[in-house]
Design an enzyme around this catalytic site. Structure first.
Site, mmCIF file in Angstrom:
data_model
loop_
_atom_site.group_PDB
_atom_site.id
_atom_site.type_symbol
_atom_site.label_atom_id
_atom_site.label_comp_id
_atom_site.label_asym_id
_atom_site.label_seq_id
_atom_site.Cartn_x
_atom_site.Cartn_y
_atom_site.Cartn_z
ATOM 1 N N ASP A 130 0.886 -1.167 0.000
ATOM 2 C CA ASP A 130 0.000 0.000 0.000
ATOM 3 C C ASP A 130 0.923 1.215 0.000
ATOM 4 O O ASP A 130 1.738 1.371 0.915
ATOM 5 C CB ASP A 130 -0.875 -0.073 1.268
ATOM 6 C CG ASP A 130 -1.494 1.264 1.656
ATOM 7 O OD1 ASP A 130 -1.483 2.212 0.853
ATOM 8 O OD2 ASP A 130 -1.994 1.349 2.804
ATOM 9 N N GLU A 159 -3.476 4.285 -2.544
ATOM 10 C CA GLU A 159 -3.906 3.878 -1.202
ATOM 11 C C GLU A 159 -5.404 4.056 -0.996
ATOM 12 O O GLU A 159 -6.090 3.161 -0.489
ATOM 13 C CB GLU A 159 -3.154 4.687 -0.129
ATOM 14 C CG GLU A 159 -3.723 4.439 1.264
ATOM 15 C CD GLU A 159 -2.831 4.894 2.405
ATOM 16 O OE1 GLU A 159 -2.504 6.097 2.473
ATOM 17 O OE2 GLU A 159 -2.468 4.041 3.240
ATOM 18 N N GLU A 160 -5.920 5.195 -1.407
ATOM 19 C CA GLU A 160 -7.342 5.445 -1.191
ATOM 20 C C GLU A 160 -8.192 4.443 -1.974
ATOM 21 O O GLU A 160 -9.208 3.963 -1.473
ATOM 22 C CB GLU A 160 -7.705 6.879 -1.585
ATOM 23 C CG GLU A 160 -7.152 7.949 -0.624
ATOM 24 C CD GLU A 160 -5.788 8.481 -1.056
ATOM 25 O OE1 GLU A 160 -5.218 7.951 -2.035
ATOM 26 O OE2 GLU A 160 -5.295 9.436 -0.406
ATOM 27 N N TRP A 214 6.169 2.934 -5.796
ATOM 28 C CA TRP A 214 5.968 3.415 -4.425
ATOM 29 C C TRP A 214 6.561 4.819 -4.261
ATOM 30 O O TRP A 214 7.729 5.026 -4.607
ATOM 31 C CB TRP A 214 6.664 2.430 -3.464
ATOM 32 C CG TRP A 214 6.705 2.836 -2.026
ATOM 33 C CD1 TRP A 214 5.657 3.215 -1.255
ATOM 34 C CD2 TRP A 214 7.873 2.877 -1.174
ATOM 35 N NE1 TRP A 214 6.089 3.480 0.026
ATOM 36 C CE2 TRP A 214 7.440 3.288 0.094
ATOM 37 C CE3 TRP A 214 9.234 2.601 -1.376
ATOM 38 C CZ2 TRP A 214 8.323 3.427 1.185
ATOM 39 C CZ3 TRP A 214 10.114 2.740 -0.304
ATOM 40 C CH2 TRP A 214 9.656 3.149 0.955
HETATM 41 N N1 AR6 Z 1 -0.869 -0.940 -9.009
HETATM 42 C C1 AR6 Z 1 0.379 -0.613 -9.406
HETATM 43 N N2 AR6 Z 1 0.810 0.653 -9.523
HETATM 44 C C2 AR6 Z 1 -0.033 1.640 -9.245
HETATM 45 C C3 AR6 Z 1 -1.362 1.380 -8.833
HETATM 46 C C4 AR6 Z 1 -1.769 0.026 -8.720
HETATM 47 N N3 AR6 Z 1 -2.991 -0.297 -8.355
HETATM 48 N N4 AR6 Z 1 -1.962 2.551 -8.626
HETATM 49 C C5 AR6 Z 1 -1.065 3.497 -8.896
HETATM 50 N N5 AR6 Z 1 0.108 2.983 -9.287
HETATM 51 P P1 AR6 Z 1 0.596 7.127 -5.520
HETATM 52 P P2 AR6 Z 1 2.703 7.852 -3.588
HETATM 53 C C6 AR6 Z 1 1.343 3.712 -9.676
HETATM 54 O O1 AR6 Z 1 0.677 8.498 -6.067
HETATM 55 O O2 AR6 Z 1 3.489 8.705 -4.512
HETATM 56 C C7 AR6 Z 1 -2.028 8.787 -1.235
HETATM 57 O O3 AR6 Z 1 -2.828 9.908 -0.986
HETATM 58 C C8 AR6 Z 1 1.060 4.972 -10.459
HETATM 59 O O4 AR6 Z 1 2.046 5.089 -11.460
HETATM 60 O O5 AR6 Z 1 -0.717 6.631 -5.028
HETATM 61 O O6 AR6 Z 1 3.446 6.954 -2.647
HETATM 62 C C9 AR6 Z 1 -1.474 8.225 0.058
HETATM 63 O O7 AR6 Z 1 -2.411 8.280 1.097
HETATM 64 C C10 AR6 Z 1 1.216 6.061 -9.420
HETATM 65 O O8 AR6 Z 1 1.578 7.289 -9.981
HETATM 66 O O9 AR6 Z 1 1.675 6.887 -4.336
HETATM 67 C C11 AR6 Z 1 -0.310 9.135 0.300
HETATM 68 O O10 AR6 Z 1 -0.709 10.326 0.919
HETATM 69 C C12 AR6 Z 1 2.314 5.516 -8.542
HETATM 70 O O11 AR6 Z 1 2.021 4.112 -8.492
HETATM 71 C C13 AR6 Z 1 0.204 9.425 -1.093
HETATM 72 O O12 AR6 Z 1 -0.910 9.205 -1.959
HETATM 73 C C14 AR6 Z 1 2.346 6.099 -7.162
HETATM 74 O O13 AR6 Z 1 1.066 6.067 -6.587
HETATM 75 C C15 AR6 Z 1 1.305 8.482 -1.500
HETATM 76 O O14 AR6 Z 1 1.787 8.837 -2.745
#
Ligand code: AR6
Length: 507
Positions: free
Chosen positions: A285, A303-304, A416
């Site tokens: 996650d 995550e959401e 991630w």
């Molecule tokens: N499977 C694989 N890759 C994915 C998927 C999935 N289901 N969904 C998205 N990606 P992000 P962060 C890729 O922005 O930067 C939330 O609000 C996709 O390329 O969700 O760690 C949390 O609560 C995406 O751009 O993660 C935190 O506050 C990339 O993974 C914050 O976001 C990163 O996804 C974390 O942000």
């Protein structure tokens, strides 16, 4: 094609270790100082039924303050809550107006602050309903009312600095979430810095009900679908879920520089998603340090979305204090209720999902979700500081390392920290590869459509793998890279490793 596949050191998805494959013997369900179980373990072990564990009501800073607590001032509030909910529950149908009126009755301070327009709008726009929300509200109210019967034992807070776990039944979770829906949890409505629960995520659902947007509408659809399933005898889930906070002690932190581990196996794909293709693996996650991030607001990132399609995860917000740099949360056994399409603004609820995952000896679905929060880099250059690289390595390792009493499948992850948190996908991929190597677990890496990253990662992995490069050598290369990046912000990590790896291979 074929030829390439055979010579590649990367492996295929079917080669990844999943929970389904090994069946670790857990033995009877038991509790201990570190593990609180909210159902009676004896009846569970002998008859496999879920009876609430007896216990004392504790109005105490180490435990969740419950809306139905019998301490004097709270008792009178619960009287108001239960009166309101009973009146709702006795109806065949209830309107959004009724729900709103009930919630405000026992949260009078927020009369002018909380809005319910998203809930009102939902009622009008959704084509799926045939008015099912109206008949569902009374059922959610009835479920919420069962709290004193369903949860007797005080729920400990999973506090920072302490490794501890909570196991509870899916029915108990649904009852807690029904209370969150009706915003009954006390002391949880203010976010001022010195408020009692300021170090915790929010739990009452009021923030989900206001500020209508298309996003909110789609999220609410998924959440309402969850309540529909859990309030119906025939679809009510019958199992347990464990939430476990793990804290990596300073003595367990690897000395990265001298780590002799070799890279573990890697599957890399630009297709598929962590939650589907990664089922049965340790699914990462991409978390916020406040678990669930914006799930009760308008956030709809990885995550959401995970929390909206597996709403049981939301209950973690009730008791999980903000994660520290050396901590993670592992959730075993949560169930997926909804399918979805899209991401962010294009997210759409795509109907019910039938979770077919088997259950383990403790009646938990064989799923494991690992919440680790990457750092949020406002300025991209900050992530190349060694201090931050080491933080991310330790965070990933804390989640990947494997814990006693766990079966340890391979890991399903991806970019991630590389979306909202602005990380460099190459660096984050390498960090996760290093942490997985140290943890001796394989990695399935989903680039989420990023063909470019897939190709480059595959190429650099094959090079490093063929040469038997160690984690320690990579750490030293990262240190050099960090300095190089400082002088020239255009240096590309994988190019840098390719060019410089031999200068370090003797180390
Ligand atoms: N499977 C694989 N890759 C994915 C998927 C999935 N289901 N969904 C998205 N990606 P992000 P962060 C890729 O922005 O930067 C939330 O609000 C996709 O390329 O969700 O760690 C949390 O609560 C995406 O751009 O993660 C935190 O506050 C990339 O993974 C914050 O976001 C990163 O996804 C974390 O942000």
């Amino acid at each position: 094609g074929q030829q390439k596949e055979r010579t590649s050191s990367c492996c295929q998805l079917k080669d990844m270790g999943r929970l389904q494959h090994g069946d670790m013997k857990l033995g009877p369900l038991r509790f201990d100082k570190r593990h609180t179980v909210l159902i009676d373990v004896d009846t569970f072990n002998s008859q496999r039924i879920f009876v609430s564990q007896k216990g004392r009501d504790l109005w105490h800073s180490d435990f969740v303050k419950m809306p139905c607590s019998q301490v004097a001032h709270q008792k009178s509030r619960w009287d108001v809550i239960s009166k309101k909910l009973k009146s709702l529950a006795s109806k065949k149908t209830a309107s959004v107006k009724d729900v709103e009126e009930a919630i405000i009755k026992y949260n009078p301070k927020y009369k002018d602050q909380w809005s319910f327009d998203a809930l009102h709008t939902l009622d009008k726009i959704t084509p799926y309903t045939e008015n099912y929300y109206k008949t569902l509200f009374p059922k959610i109210a009835a479920l919420a009312l069962k709290l004193p019967k369903f949860v007797n034992k005080a729920i400990p807070l999973l506090r920072k600095g302490q490794s501890a776990a909570i196991t509870l039944s899916q029915v108990q979770i649904s009852c807690l979430l029904a209370n969150a829906f009706f915003c009954t949890f006390p002391h949880r409505n203010t976010s001022s810095p010195n408020a009692e629960y300021s170090g915790y995520p929010s739990i009452n659902f009021n923030s989900l009900f206001g500020n209508w947007s298309r996003r909110k509408g789609e999220k609410l659809r998924a959440i309402m679908h969850y309540f529909k399933e859990v309030t119906d005898e025939s679809t009510q889930p019958k199992g347990l879920v464990t939430f476990e906070r793990e804290c990596l002690s300073y003595t367990d932190m690897p000395t990265w520089e001298s780590c002799k581990a070799n890279l573990s196996k890697l599957h890399i794909t630009s297709e598929g998603q962590i939650e589907l293709e990664g089922k049965g693996m340790l699914q990462v996650d991409f978390a916020n340090s406040l678990i669930g991030g914006g799930v009760l607001g308008s956030g709809l990132l990885q995550e959401e979305i995970l929390f909206v399609i597996n709403p049981e995860l939301i209950v973690a917000r009730l008791f999980t204090e903000k994660l520290e740099d050396n901590e993670c949360l592992i959730i075993t056994g949560s169930q997926q209720f909804s399918s979805y399409l899209g991401f962010g603004d294009s997210f759409e609820w795509a109907g019910p999902y039938e979770d077919q995952s088997e259950r383990d000896e403790w009646a938990r679905r064989k799923t494991k979700i690992l919440a680790i929060d990457a750092m949020n880099f406002r300025h991209s250059v900050d992530q190349y500081r060694m201090r931050h690289i080491t933080r991310e390595l330790n965070k990933a390792y804390c989640g990947f390392k494997g814990y006693d009493g766990h079966e340890n499948p391979d890991i399903a992850t991806g970019k991630w920290g590389c979306g909202a948190f602005n990380g460099d996908p190459q660096l984050k991929a390498l960090i996760q590869l290093m942490a997985a190597a140290k943890a001796k677990r394989g990695l399935a890496f989903f680039t989420f459509g990023d063909e470019n990253l897939k190709q480059h990662l595959q190429r650099i992995y094959e090079l490093m793998f063929a040469e038997g490069i160690t984690v320690g050598t990579l750490y030293k290369l990262l240190r050099d890279f960090s300095s190089a990046k400082h002088c020239d912000s255009h240096v590309d990590l994988f190019d840098f490793i390719e060019k410089n790896r031999n200068s370090k291979s003797h180390l």
